[in-house]
Design an enzyme around this catalytic site. Structure first.
Site: not given
Length: 345
Positions: A160-161, A186, A278, A281
Site C-alpha cells: 500500500s503506502t 492499494h 497503512m 489489510d
C-alpha cells in the site's frame, strides 16, 4: 497530543486557500504556512519545520518534481502531491511516488474545500510515515546465481503506502523467468494501468494489469486493477486471475486479504510477501497462506515507509521472516526456486 504541522505549496492563491481550509477542518492538523513556489517553500520549511508538505507540480521558478527531488536528497520529509497533473494515472504521479512522495491526490474539477477531504487522511498517513534520503537507500542484493524457476509456484505480494518504490525495488531484481506473480497494491483505478506499464518497462518479466480469466504463467506478473474489483486466483490445473466485483474489504478494493486468501486455497507451492502500507489489510490472508504451507516474508520496519501492514502480519504470526527491502528480491526467488524452500539468509 501535538497537531500535525502542514505546509501547503501551490502557485494558486485560491487553491492554497481551499487546501488550507480543508486541512484546518480537522482538529488534528495545523496549517503552519503556505508558499507559492519552491523558493518560498524552502524558506518556510527552514522557518516552520513542518511535519508534512503538500506540493503542487506546476509552479514558477522550479517545478514540483524537481523540488521534490531536492527535498528527498537534502531534507527528507513526508510529501503529498496535489496537482491537476496527478490525475488519470499519469507518469507524473508515478515519478513523484518513485522520487519519494508518500502519496498523491488530484485537484478536483470543481474547486471546493469539501473536494479535498481525501487529502486529510493522506496527510495523517504521511505524518506517520518514514521517509529517508535517497542516498541512504542501499541497492538491491544480487539475485541467487543458481536460481531455477519452479513451474508450478505462485507468488503473491501485497502493498500500500510506499508500495510504488517497494515494488519497483523488488520486481526489478526478478529474472525474465520469475514465478507467476500476482500483486495487489492499494491504488486508484486511474493509476494502476500506468503503474503496470512502468513496471513492464523496467522489469525483465512481463507485467500487466490482471485480466479476468488470464492464466497464471511463469515469467508474468499480474497487477490488480484499482477500484472496481478484487483480484483472486482460481484453483485448478491452471490457476487463473479472477476479478470479483464486491464490497471493499478492510476499506480497500482491491484487497490484499482477498488475494492472499484465494492463493491459500490453491493447494500448490506458494510464497506470500507483505510490503509497506497503512492498516491491517493482508495480515489475515497471509496467515491463511502460511497455515496452508506457504513460505512468507515481510518488509522490515526500518525500510517500510509505513510499517502498518507488515507489522500487523508479523504480530499475527503470518510472517515467517522480516527482511529489509533490498534483500527481499533474492530471498523471494530462493523460496520460489525449483529446488524448493531453503533457509533465508
Amino acid at each position: 497530543m501535538s497537531k500535525i504541522k502542514v505546509l501547503v505549496v501551490d502557485d494558486s492563491l485560491t487553491m492554497r486557500g481551499l487546501i488550507s481550509a480543508a486541512l484546518k477542518s480537522d482538529p488534528e492538523i495545523e496549517v503552519v504556512g503556505t508558499a507559492a513556489d519552491p523558493i518560498e517553500a524552502r524558506a518556510a520549511i527552514k522557518e516552520l519545520n513542518p511535519d508534512v508538505l503538500t506540493l503542487d507540480v506546476e509552479m514558477p521558478n522550479m517545478n514540483g518534481l524537481e523540488f521534490l527531488e531536492k527535498i528527498m536528497r537534502l531534507r527528507p520529509m513526508p510529501v503529498v502531491m496535489v496537482s491537476t497533473l496527478t490525475a488519470a494515472g499519469t507518469d507524473v504521479t508515478l515519478a513523484a511516488l518513485e522520487i519519494g512522495a508518500v502519496d498523491a491526490v488530484a485537484k478536483p474539477a470543481v474547486a471546493s474545500a469539501d473536494a479535498f477531504q481525501e487529502l486529510i487522511g493522506k496527510v495523517k498517513t504521511a505524518a506517520r510515515s518514514r521517509v529517508r534520503a535517497r542516498a541512504d537507500m542501499p541497492a538491491s542484493a544480487a539475485a541467487p546465481t543458481a536460481y531455477r524457476p519452479a513451474a508450478n509456484h505462485v507468488l503473491a505480494i501485497g502493498s500500500s503506502t510506499g508500495g510504488v518504490e517497494a515494488l519497483l525495488t523488488v520486481l526489478s531484481g526478478f529474472p525474465a523467468d520469475c514465478p507467476a506473480t500476482v500483486i495487489t497494491q492499494h491504488m486508484p483505478a486511474t493509476f494502476t494501468s500506468s503503474f503496470a506499464a512502468r513496471l513492464d518497462r523496467v522489469c525483465a518479466p512481463k507485467v500487466a494489469e490482471a485480466v479476468d480469466g488470464a492464466p497464471l504463467q511463469q515469467g508474468h506478473i499480474y497487477l490488480a486493477p484499482g477500484g472496481a474489483a478484487h483480484l483472486e486466483v482460481t484453483s485448478g490445473m491452471t490457476p487463473r486471475c479472477r476479478l470479483v466485483a464486491s464490497e471493499p474489504v478492510n476499506g480497500h478494493r482491491p484487497s490484499v486479504d482477498v488475494l492472499f486468501e484465494s492463493v491459500a486455497r490453491l493447494g500448490r507451492p506458494m510464497t506470500g510477501v507483505i510490503l509497506t502500507g497503512m492498516g491491517r489489510d493482508g495480515a489475515k490472508g497471509l496467515m491463511a497462506m502460511r497455515d496452508a504451507g506457504a513460505r512468507t516474508l515481510g518488509q522490515d520496519e526500518a525500510t517500510s515507509v509505513v510499517y502498518g501492514m507488515p507489522r500487523a502480519a508479523f504480530q499475527l504470526g503470518a510472517v515467517e521472516r522480516q527482511l529489509p527491502l533490498h534483500r527481499l528480491s533474492p530471498a523471494i526467488l530462493e523460496l520460489c526456486a525449483h529446488s524448493g524452500a531453503r533457509s533465508i539468509a
